[in-house]
Enzyme design. Structure first.
Site, PDB file in Angstrom:
ATOM      1  N   TRP A   1      13.306 -20.002  12.129  1.00  0.00           N
ATOM      2  CA  TRP A   1      13.894 -20.037  13.473  1.00  0.00           C
ATOM      3  C   TRP A   1      13.970 -18.634  14.064  1.00  0.00           C
ATOM      4  CZ3 TRP A   1      16.147 -23.173  17.169  1.00  0.00           C
ATOM      5  CH2 TRP A   1      17.010 -22.546  18.071  1.00  0.00           C
ATOM      6  N   MET A   2      13.762 -18.545  15.387  1.00  0.00           N
ATOM      7  CA  MET A   2      14.010 -17.281  16.092  1.00  0.00           C
ATOM      8  C   MET A   2      14.679 -17.589  17.421  1.00  0.00           C
ATOM      9  SD  MET A   2      11.330 -14.348  17.340  1.00  0.00           S
ATOM     10  CE  MET A   2      10.276 -15.518  18.158  1.00  0.00           C
ATOM     11  N   ASN A   3      15.732 -16.809  17.754  1.00  0.00           N
ATOM     12  CA  ASN A   3      16.203 -16.837  19.141  1.00  0.00           C
ATOM     13  C   ASN A   3      16.188 -15.429  19.717  1.00  0.00           C
ATOM     14  OD1 ASN A   3      18.683 -17.346  17.332  1.00  0.00           O
ATOM     15  ND2 ASN A   3      19.784 -16.999  19.206  1.00  0.00           N
ATOM     16  N   ASP A   4      17.279 -14.901  20.204  1.00  0.00           N
ATOM     17  CA  ASP A   4      17.259 -13.709  21.061  1.00  0.00           C
ATOM     18  C   ASP A   4      16.529 -12.495  20.472  1.00  0.00           C
ATOM     19  OD1 ASP A   4      19.240 -15.467  21.796  1.00  0.00           O
ATOM     20  OD2 ASP A   4      20.860 -14.009  21.710  1.00  0.00           O
TER      21      ASP A   4
ATOM     22  N   ARG B   1      30.935 -11.578  22.820  1.00  0.00           N
ATOM     23  CA  ARG B   1      29.785 -11.268  21.967  1.00  0.00           C
ATOM     24  C   ARG B   1      28.621 -10.668  22.771  1.00  0.00           C
ATOM     25  NH1 ARG B   1      29.378 -17.287  21.633  1.00  0.00           N
ATOM     26  NH2 ARG B   1      27.725 -17.897  23.074  1.00  0.00           N
ATOM     27  N   ASP B   2      27.741 -10.000  22.054  1.00  0.00           N
ATOM     28  CA  ASP B   2      26.485  -9.429  22.557  1.00  0.00           C
ATOM     29  C   ASP B   2      26.770  -8.107  23.293  1.00  0.00           C
ATOM     30  OD1 ASP B   2      25.696 -11.903  21.629  1.00  0.00           O
ATOM     31  OD2 ASP B   2      25.507 -12.788  23.616  1.00  0.00           O
TER      32      ASP B   2
ATOM     33  N   GLU C   1      26.347 -14.428  28.345  1.00  0.00           N
ATOM     34  CA  GLU C   1      25.831 -13.981  27.059  1.00  0.00           C
ATOM     35  C   GLU C   1      24.876 -12.818  27.308  1.00  0.00           C
ATOM     36  OE1 GLU C   1      25.607 -17.672  24.121  1.00  0.00           O
ATOM     37  OE2 GLU C   1      24.045 -17.805  25.625  1.00  0.00           O
TER      38      GLU C   1
HETATM   39  C1  FRU Z   1      22.245 -16.383  22.963  1.00  0.00           C
HETATM   40  C2  FRU Z   1      23.241 -16.386  21.813  1.00  0.00           C
HETATM   41  C3  FRU Z   1      24.078 -15.124  21.817  1.00  0.00           C
HETATM   42  C4  FRU Z   1      24.492 -15.015  20.377  1.00  0.00           C
HETATM   43  C5  FRU Z   1      23.274 -15.512  19.663  1.00  0.00           C
HETATM   44  C6  FRU Z   1      23.560 -16.261  18.391  1.00  0.00           C
HETATM   45  O1  FRU Z   1      21.141 -17.178  22.721  1.00  0.00           O
HETATM   46  O2  FRU Z   1      24.053 -17.516  21.860  1.00  0.00           O
HETATM   47  O3  FRU Z   1      25.154 -15.167  22.718  1.00  0.00           O
HETATM   48  O4  FRU Z   1      24.830 -13.712  20.009  1.00  0.00           O
HETATM   49  O5  FRU Z   1      22.584 -16.352  20.564  1.00  0.00           O
HETATM   50  O6  FRU Z   1      22.375 -16.569  17.725  1.00  0.00           O
END
Ligand code: FRU
Length: 496
Positions: free
Chosen positions: A40-43, A162-163, A223
């Protein structure tokens, strides 16, 4: 189709790449967009131009195509195109302040010491933490005094915390943290520090209004804030978040006076919902480059079953336009991918309402760059057909709607698989009456990214037919013309 999957499965099984174990099907995996070997990959996180190389860290679960065990993956590139995978940079430490995840954050160069500021998550607590890296950015050590801020500001009734976006002004560090003020809206909370360790809360840098929908709704929480100066103005990127509403990436441009940001322009960064949680870096030549996470459009089950999820967008170069809007262009470096080149000019487009299907027999593929200039003439709409199957049962349209003066990506017939996300998304064409519509399009397996007049839209598509690789064109309701069309077949990047 079955044949294709079998072939691909064999390749995967035999490629000797142990890191890729768990990726069952290479089908739909991009040829030249970055993604991890598996999982998996997100941000995108911690973007940094460091010693001549661009470093990308990213929210990652190496164990499968689902969000869990959130760690920071790592890759680097010298040319913005060819990526080299690096070992995972950070994983949650059991029993600690980040045992439930190393959430998003940024990287700064603190007098030669590469430093992450990220969110450590434990239960309901989301708190800012620090880690410092080795000179090659491969080994990271979490600061023993983490978290470096022990709670959100007590004077505000915040939702989430967060972030991070951190910058230096005249020797002093500043950071904004994403949050929301209950019953008010999204907020970027501003802090100040001399050493990145002891932080003082100043005030909100900027607060949104959850009840306002003009020019755009900005949600109940922000976010992934990213704040920076660009061409003499200031820019705040946020990812508009709400627990039940839509989520999308947005930007504001405006003035920054006395450490308060007053936006004068607000808009979405991308017309579709896939491009999310973008981050930027400045490179040695001073360019502000942005990448976002392209969210997966398959069902959760399909993502888990395939063993991967998520793609990083193409690098987008940012600029400010005379009217205060943000301009987005694909980075020039992408041209190094260009292989076979096909040029066409002066193609009359179908003139019937029966939506005649025209195909360019010389060109096919799912790894292409196209530059087209269209004259819409009397047509109500016209455009390009991509990922087009010979029977016409699958196609992705890049369409110009002459009445609305908008360009859209229409994925409603991109896939026969009804579990995939399909829709049509529109952006302003930015063209004046009579001007040709200039489209710049990148097709890469499951991704289609369109740039038009400094705006961008990225969509994801999952055709089921092996031969849904045709390229064509169409017009409806009248006559139109392709003035010129350049198509390049693009090479694959081998992600070593
Ligand atoms: C955005 C988010 C961020 C958080 C991260 C968790 O996509 O929800 O706010 O830090 O992903 O994976």
């Amino acid at each position: 189709m079955a044949d294709q999957e079998e072939k691909i499965d064999d390749t995967t099984a035999n490629d000797g790449d142990e890191d890729r174990i768990g990726v069952k099907k290479l089908v739909h995996r991009p040829h030249y967009h970055f993604q991890p070997k598996s999982g998996w990959m997100n941000d995108p996180n911690g973007l940094l131009h460091w010693k001549g190389e661009y470093h990308l860290f990213y929210q990652h679960n190496p164990n499968g195509g689902y969000w869990d065990n959130i760690s920071w993956g790592h890759a680097r590139t010298r040319d913005l195109v060819h990526w080299i995978h690096e070992p995972i940079a950070m994983v949650p430490t059991p029993g600690s302040y980040d045992e439930d995840g190393c959430y998003s954050g940024c990287a700064v160069d603190n007098c030669g010491v590469p430093t992450f500021i990220y969110t450590g998550v434990r239960g309901d607590n989301q708190l800012p933490c620090l880690a410092t890296g080795s000179d090659d950015l491969v080994t990271w050590t979490k600061y023993p005094g983490n978290p470096v801020i022990s709670s959100p500001p007590k004077e505000l009734d915040t939702v989430m915390f967060r972030d991070h976006s951190v910058w230096n002004e005249a020797g002093v560090w500043y950071q904004v943290i994403g949050s929301g003020i209950r019953d008010v809206g999204g907020v970027a909370l501003l802090y100040r520090s001399r050493d990145l360790i002891k932080w003082d809360f100043m005030h909100p840098l900027c607060v949104g209004d959850k009840d306002s929908t003009e020019p755009m709704w900005t949600g109940t929480m922000w976010e992934c804030p990213n704040f920076f100066a660009l061409d003499g103005t200031y820019v705040l990127l946020v990812s508009v978040h709400d627990f039940s509403g839509p989520q999308y990436a947005a930007y504001m441009t405006g003035d920054y006076i006395d450490h308060r940001f007053a936006p004068s322009v607000e808009a979405r960064l991308d017309a579709a919902p896939f491009f999310y949680a973008p981050q930027t870096l400045v490179d040695a030549s001073g360019r502000r480059i942005m990448w976002g996470w392209l969210k997966d459009g398959r069902s959760t089950e399909a993502q888990v079953e395939s063993g991967w999820s998520g793609v990083i967008s193409l690098p987008r170069l940012l600029s400010t336009l005379p009217d205060g809007r943000l301009g987005q262009q694909p980075a020039r470096e992408l041209e190094i991918l260009r292989a076979a080149h096909h040029t066409f000019s002066d193609i009359p487009l179908a003139t019937t309402d029966s939506d005649r299907r025209d195909i360019l027999s010389e060109v096919r593929g799912d790894s292409l760059e196209l530059k087209a200039a269209l004259a819409h003439g009397s047509a109500t709409s016209c455009g390009l057909r991509l990922r087009y199957s010979p029977h016409g049962d699958e196609e992705t349209l890049v369409v110009y709607d002459a009445q609305a003066n908008k360009v859209g990506i229409d994925t409603r017939h991109s896939s026969l698989d009804s579990s995939t996300q399909r829709d049509v998304w529109w952006m302003e064409s930015g063209s004046s009456a009579g001007e040709p519509i200039e489209l710049h399009v990148f097709v890469d397996a499951c991704t289609v990214e369109v740039f038009v007049n400094n705006s961008a839209c990225a969509a994801v598509v999952y055709p089921t037919n092996e031969d849904s690789v045709g390229v064509g064109y169409f017009a409806r309701g009248g006559e139109a013309r392709i003035i010129s069309l350049d198509v390049w077949e693009l090479e694959s990047i081998t992600q070593s």
